[in-house]
Design a protein around this motif. Sequence first.
Motif, PDB file in Angstrom:
ATOM      1  N   SER A 137       2.340  -4.768   0.061  1.00  0.00           N
ATOM      2  CA  SER A 137       3.240  -4.068  -0.856  1.00  0.00           C
ATOM      3  C   SER A 137       2.588  -2.799  -1.384  1.00  0.00           C
ATOM      4  CB  SER A 137       3.618  -4.977  -2.030  1.00  0.00           C
ATOM      5  OG  SER A 137       4.380  -6.065  -1.601  1.00  0.00           O
ATOM      6  N   GLU A 141       4.006   0.951  -0.793  1.00  0.00           N
ATOM      7  CA  GLU A 141       4.372   1.811  -1.914  1.00  0.00           C
ATOM      8  C   GLU A 141       3.495   3.071  -1.947  1.00  0.00           C
ATOM      9  OE1 GLU A 141       6.839   1.335  -4.037  1.00  0.00           O
ATOM     10  OE2 GLU A 141       7.451  -0.675  -3.412  1.00  0.00           O
ATOM     11  N   ARG A 211      12.287  -5.830  -3.055  1.00  0.00           N
ATOM     12  CA  ARG A 211      12.574  -4.933  -1.943  1.00  0.00           C
ATOM     13  C   ARG A 211      13.180  -5.728  -0.792  1.00  0.00           C
ATOM     14  NH1 ARG A 211      11.891  -0.434  -4.967  1.00  0.00           N
ATOM     15  NH2 ARG A 211       9.720   0.195  -5.296  1.00  0.00           N
TER      16      ARG A 211
END
Length: 415
Positions: A137, A141, A211
């Motif tokens: 993650s 990001e 997400r």
Amino acid sequence: MPGPASRTGLRRFAALADFGRLPLVMKLLVTTQGAFNVGFYMVLPYLAAHLSEDLALAGGVVGLVLGLRTFSQQGLFMVGGVLADRWGAKPVILAGCALRVGGFVLLGVSGTLAGVVGGALLTGFAAALFSPAVESSLAREAGLLERAGERDGLTRADVFAMFAVSGQLGTVVGPLVGTALLLVDFRLACLVAAGAFVLILVAHAVWLPRRPAPHADEPMLAGWAEVLANRRFLAFAAGYSAYLLCYNQLYLALPAELSRTGSESALGWLFVVASVMVIAGQVPVTRWARTNGTRALVAGFALMALAFVVVAVALPLRALWPAVVFVVVLTAGQMLAVPIAQDLVPQLARERRLGAYFGVLSSAGGVAVLIGSTAVGALLDGPPVVPWLVLAVVPLVAAVVLGGLLGRAPVARVG
């Protein structure tokens, strides 16, 4: 806008200044690493003593419990990574936190071997779930942020440097809290650690966005198939696993050397030295390293090799200073190499299946540590110079492999 003097002041605290520039979700993910380590190190450094002294388990049984915990973590990172790709990071992180809570409660309240084995397995598998989910993650990001050109040129390598600083802060704070709690008893330390993971779970439930899972409609095994077909990544993972084997020698070869020289009491403050180096220097070192790319990565592994050579050469002196140099140089090599390597993983994966790729990378390191440390442990029973020379060869070979792999055809960024 802050003036020049203000900006100069902020640069003196590079990690804090850069952290303040991150979006909320990335602040949460970076902070998570430190929070995980605080909870973990409240308990795990003291588990062996609890098993042998409080529960009166035999040494072989204690070793088995600790080995099962490590295997359930390192060996199953591949599973956690694939699940993060298939279900999305948020539910996998939350499930990992819930399992860690259950594992710590079991360790604290169980007085039987079956109970502590169950607790150990739960705490290990919990990390196998949330660690690759958090890393993938953060990589995703940070990659989006870097490609957007926002935050004054902040790169993914910089973000992973902050991630390392956060984790190191956790490794310093956790044992201190655990030591204070153990003045009462081991059960209290476990329950407080469980409570810490409840707070972590709530924070992610509230602030971590859900997400879309990047590979929700694809078969579970497709992630492993793609990773195993990426020969360049597999070669990279094999080379990078040398770092984990080298780092593990802080817990194996270094204590043996300190015992040989009668300096066992120095182990604690040598760990403090390593932690202070990472906390104070990781962000500026990474800022320099990312401008040098592959050369910085290779230099980091070369420094790791040099650390082992120093001890091997100085063995006849039976002095403490070679161990000090070893810790300093090994940590410096780690600081150069690790954030750059973590930034390369998504590039080698072409930004796909990051959970599976980070999971396989961690599992490869676990296999290397299992096999390598077993061999090193056997070598430590022989002439003391042999294990240090053998260990010096490992990162040196990795430097050659990684330099050749990445130097011939530099990794192209996607996006």
